[in-house]
Design a protein around this motif. Structure first.
Motif, PDB file in Angstrom:
ATOM      1  N   UNK A  70      -3.907  -0.238   1.356  1.00  0.00           N
ATOM      2  CA  UNK A  70      -2.582  -1.290   1.202  1.00  0.00           C
ATOM      3  C   UNK A  70      -2.952  -2.761  -0.637  1.00  0.00           C
ATOM      4  N   UNK A  71      -2.008  -3.105  -1.150  1.00  0.00           N
ATOM      5  CA  UNK A  71      -2.173  -3.834  -1.431  1.00  0.00           C
ATOM      6  C   UNK A  71      -0.431  -5.140  -1.539  1.00  0.00           C
ATOM      7  N   UNK A  72      -1.720  -6.229  -1.406  1.00  0.00           N
ATOM      8  CA  UNK A  72       0.110  -7.184  -0.930  1.00  0.00           C
ATOM      9  C   UNK A  72       0.012  -7.785  -1.529  1.00  0.00           C
ATOM     10  N   UNK A  73       1.830  -6.745  -2.073  1.00  0.00           N
ATOM     11  CA  UNK A  73       2.423  -7.494  -3.038  1.00  0.00           C
ATOM     12  C   UNK A  73       4.040  -8.019  -2.066  1.00  0.00           C
ATOM     13  N   UNK A  74       3.815  -7.504  -0.650  1.00  0.00           N
ATOM     14  CA  UNK A  74       5.056  -7.658   0.227  1.00  0.00           C
ATOM     15  C   UNK A  74       6.957  -6.979  -0.527  1.00  0.00           C
ATOM     16  N   UNK A  75       6.444  -5.898  -1.048  1.00  0.00           N
ATOM     17  CA  UNK A  75       7.003  -5.355  -1.664  1.00  0.00           C
ATOM     18  C   UNK A  75       7.415  -3.773  -1.112  1.00  0.00           C
ATOM     19  N   UNK A  76       8.939  -4.252   0.070  1.00  0.00           N
ATOM     20  CA  UNK A  76       8.557  -2.391   0.846  1.00  0.00           C
ATOM     21  C   UNK A  76       8.640  -1.194  -0.535  1.00  0.00           C
ATOM     22  N   UNK A  77       7.730  -0.872  -0.712  1.00  0.00           N
ATOM     23  CA  UNK A  77       7.306   0.388  -0.963  1.00  0.00           C
ATOM     24  C   UNK A  77       6.043   1.527  -1.416  1.00  0.00           C
ATOM     25  N   UNK A  78       6.257   1.894  -1.340  1.00  0.00           N
ATOM     26  CA  UNK A  78       4.911   2.788  -1.560  1.00  0.00           C
ATOM     27  C   UNK A  78       3.993   4.017  -2.492  1.00  0.00           C
ATOM     28  N   UNK A  79       3.845   4.532  -2.856  1.00  0.00           N
ATOM     29  CA  UNK A  79       3.385   5.154  -4.192  1.00  0.00           C
ATOM     30  C   UNK A  79       2.673   6.063  -4.062  1.00  0.00           C
ATOM     31  N   UNK A  80       3.107   7.291  -3.940  1.00  0.00           N
ATOM     32  CA  UNK A  80       1.833   8.514  -3.008  1.00  0.00           C
ATOM     33  C   UNK A  80       1.621   9.375  -4.803  1.00  0.00           C
ATOM     34  N   UNK A  81       0.364   9.632  -4.639  1.00  0.00           N
ATOM     35  CA  UNK A  81      -0.576  10.088  -5.481  1.00  0.00           C
ATOM     36  C   UNK A  81      -0.589  11.258  -5.135  1.00  0.00           C
ATOM     37  N   UNK A  82      -0.903  12.305  -5.662  1.00  0.00           N
ATOM     38  CA  UNK A  82      -0.806  13.563  -5.379  1.00  0.00           C
ATOM     39  C   UNK A  82      -2.514  14.224  -6.395  1.00  0.00           C
ATOM     40  N   UNK A  83      -3.498  14.171  -6.155  1.00  0.00           N
ATOM     41  CA  UNK A  83      -4.849  13.623  -6.684  1.00  0.00           C
ATOM     42  C   UNK A  83      -5.575  15.455  -7.444  1.00  0.00           C
ATOM     43  N   UNK A  84      -4.671  16.230  -7.272  1.00  0.00           N
ATOM     44  CA  UNK A  84      -5.089  17.432  -8.192  1.00  0.00           C
ATOM     45  C   UNK A  84      -4.284  17.833  -9.367  1.00  0.00           C
ATOM     46  N   UNK A  85      -2.652  17.086  -9.266  1.00  0.00           N
ATOM     47  CA  UNK A  85      -2.142  17.346 -10.516  1.00  0.00           C
ATOM     48  C   UNK A  85      -1.839  15.748 -10.999  1.00  0.00           C
ATOM     49  N   UNK A  86      -2.142  15.036 -10.864  1.00  0.00           N
ATOM     50  CA  UNK A  86      -2.254  13.305 -10.984  1.00  0.00           C
ATOM     51  C   UNK A  86      -0.456  13.064 -11.243  1.00  0.00           C
ATOM     52  N   UNK A  87      -0.295  13.899 -10.847  1.00  0.00           N
ATOM     53  CA  UNK A  87       2.088  13.149 -10.151  1.00  0.00           C
ATOM     54  C   UNK A  87       1.366  11.873  -9.577  1.00  0.00           C
ATOM     55  N   UNK A  88       2.684  11.374  -9.997  1.00  0.00           N
ATOM     56  CA  UNK A  88       2.360  10.205  -9.091  1.00  0.00           C
ATOM     57  C   UNK A  88       4.077   8.737  -8.986  1.00  0.00           C
ATOM     58  N   UNK A  89       4.743   8.955  -7.889  1.00  0.00           N
ATOM     59  CA  UNK A  89       6.110   8.474  -7.430  1.00  0.00           C
ATOM     60  C   UNK A  89       5.776   7.320  -6.197  1.00  0.00           C
ATOM     61  N   UNK A  90       6.488   6.627  -7.375  1.00  0.00           N
ATOM     62  CA  UNK A  90       6.652   5.192  -6.115  1.00  0.00           C
ATOM     63  C   UNK A  90       8.191   4.707  -6.233  1.00  0.00           C
ATOM     64  N   UNK A  91       7.879   4.868  -4.438  1.00  0.00           N
ATOM     65  CA  UNK A  91       9.478   4.852  -4.238  1.00  0.00           C
ATOM     66  C   UNK A  91       9.914   3.839  -3.527  1.00  0.00           C
ATOM     67  N   UNK A  92      10.884   2.932  -4.008  1.00  0.00           N
ATOM     68  CA  UNK A  92      10.961   1.406  -3.253  1.00  0.00           C
ATOM     69  C   UNK A  92      12.271   1.539  -2.566  1.00  0.00           C
ATOM     70  N   UNK A  93      12.102   0.333  -1.148  1.00  0.00           N
ATOM     71  CA  UNK A  93      13.815   0.149  -0.142  1.00  0.00           C
ATOM     72  C   UNK A  93      14.186  -0.330  -1.345  1.00  0.00           C
ATOM     73  N   UNK A  94      16.096  -0.084  -1.517  1.00  0.00           N
ATOM     74  CA  UNK A  94      16.829  -1.098  -1.743  1.00  0.00           C
ATOM     75  C   UNK A  94      17.036  -2.560  -1.098  1.00  0.00           C
ATOM     76  N   UNK A  95      17.489  -3.098  -1.710  1.00  0.00           N
ATOM     77  CA  UNK A  95      17.898  -4.202  -1.054  1.00  0.00           C
ATOM     78  C   UNK A  95      19.715  -3.588  -0.733  1.00  0.00           C
ATOM     79  N   UNK A  96      20.163  -2.531  -1.326  1.00  0.00           N
ATOM     80  CA  UNK A  96      21.997  -3.211  -1.013  1.00  0.00           C
ATOM     81  C   UNK A  96      21.711  -2.113   0.447  1.00  0.00           C
ATOM     82  N   UNK A  97      20.368  -1.243   0.264  1.00  0.00           N
ATOM     83  CA  UNK A  97      21.205  -0.717   1.185  1.00  0.00           C
ATOM     84  C   UNK A  97      20.672  -1.548   2.906  1.00  0.00           C
ATOM     85  N   UNK A  98      20.352  -2.949   2.751  1.00  0.00           N
ATOM     86  CA  UNK A  98      21.005  -3.297   4.009  1.00  0.00           C
ATOM     87  C   UNK A  98      21.911  -3.908   4.328  1.00  0.00           C
TER      88      UNK A  98
END
Ligand SMILES: [Zn+2]
Ligand SMILES: [Zn+2]
Length: 228
Positions: free
Chosen positions: A79-107
């Protein structure tokens, strides 16, 4: 991975209610796992490969944690307290990581995607279900610098605070003039005015399971005695 509806149903139950945040969180987790190529994140062989950082402590965070199976206690949920609707998914085996952010436009677009649904909450819920990923999210490929002290498994390192004597695990100490200091003893702390307290029956402990007698004294709720 289970279907969206099955995951949403389970996640809402665990969270306590069905809400737009559950829809966004379940979709965020499904997308994140797909991007790092873990199709069954809660399965035994995959759970150890996954680390998820959540940047908000709201409904969405619960859904992300539920779908991915990451847990604070396993050190797979960060948990990193940024106040941002986002999450980062890390695959420890491959090192691949993606940060997925929820858009304001969607609202703002909820009306366009679910004009047939009445009520703000219900409309958002249905719209977030119908929206394509491209409207609901922005995605960044990122690099995450994970230290050995951030990973699951036994404690790698312990320091002792030079001011209060508390043990600090996994390199979370600060160095002040070369000496380890815990965060509460530094300025970087969420509480203040700490005073040690005790009370007359503080030596209470739960009775042994075989003990037929109830505990003679419940923990006192009042009469705190400060020892400072
Ligand atoms: Zn909620
Ligand atoms: Zn300290």
């Amino acid at each position: 991975m289970q279907s969206f509806d099955a995951l949403l149903n389970e996640s809402s139950k665990a969270h306590g209610h069905l809400c737009p945040g559950q829809v966004v969180g379940v979709r965020m987790a499904m997308l994140g796992c797909r991007l790092i190529e873990l199709d069954e994140p809660t399965r035994r062989d995959q759970i150890k490969k996954l680390i998820v950082y959540v940047e908000m402590d709201r409904c969405t965070a619960d859904a992300v944690a539920h779908v991915t199976g990451v847990k604070l206690g396993r050190r797979s949920l960060k948990f990193v307290d940024y106040g941002i609707m986002a999450a980062t998914f890390v695959n420890l085996e491959t090192g691949k990581a993606f940060r997925v952010l929820s858009t304001e436009e969607a609202r703002d677009l909820a009306c366009a995607y679910a004009p047939d649904v009445a009520g703000k909450g219900d409309r958002q819920l249905e719209a977030y279900r119908r929206m394509p990923d491209s409207v609901l999210f922005r995605v960044q490929k990122v690099r995450v610098n994970l230290d050995a002290c951030d990973l699951p498994g036994p404690t790698r390192y312990k320091a002792v605070c030079s001011r209060c004597g508390q043990v600090i695990r996994d390199r979370r100490e600060y160095l002040v003039d070369g000496a380890p200091v815990c965060r509460p003893c530094s300025e970087d702390c969420y509480f203040s005015h700490a005073r040690e307290v005790s009370w007359p029956n503080m030596d209470w402990s739960p009775p042994a399971p075989s003990d037929p007698e109830p505990p003679r004294q419940a923990p006192a709720r009042c009469g705190l005695v400060s020892v400072s």
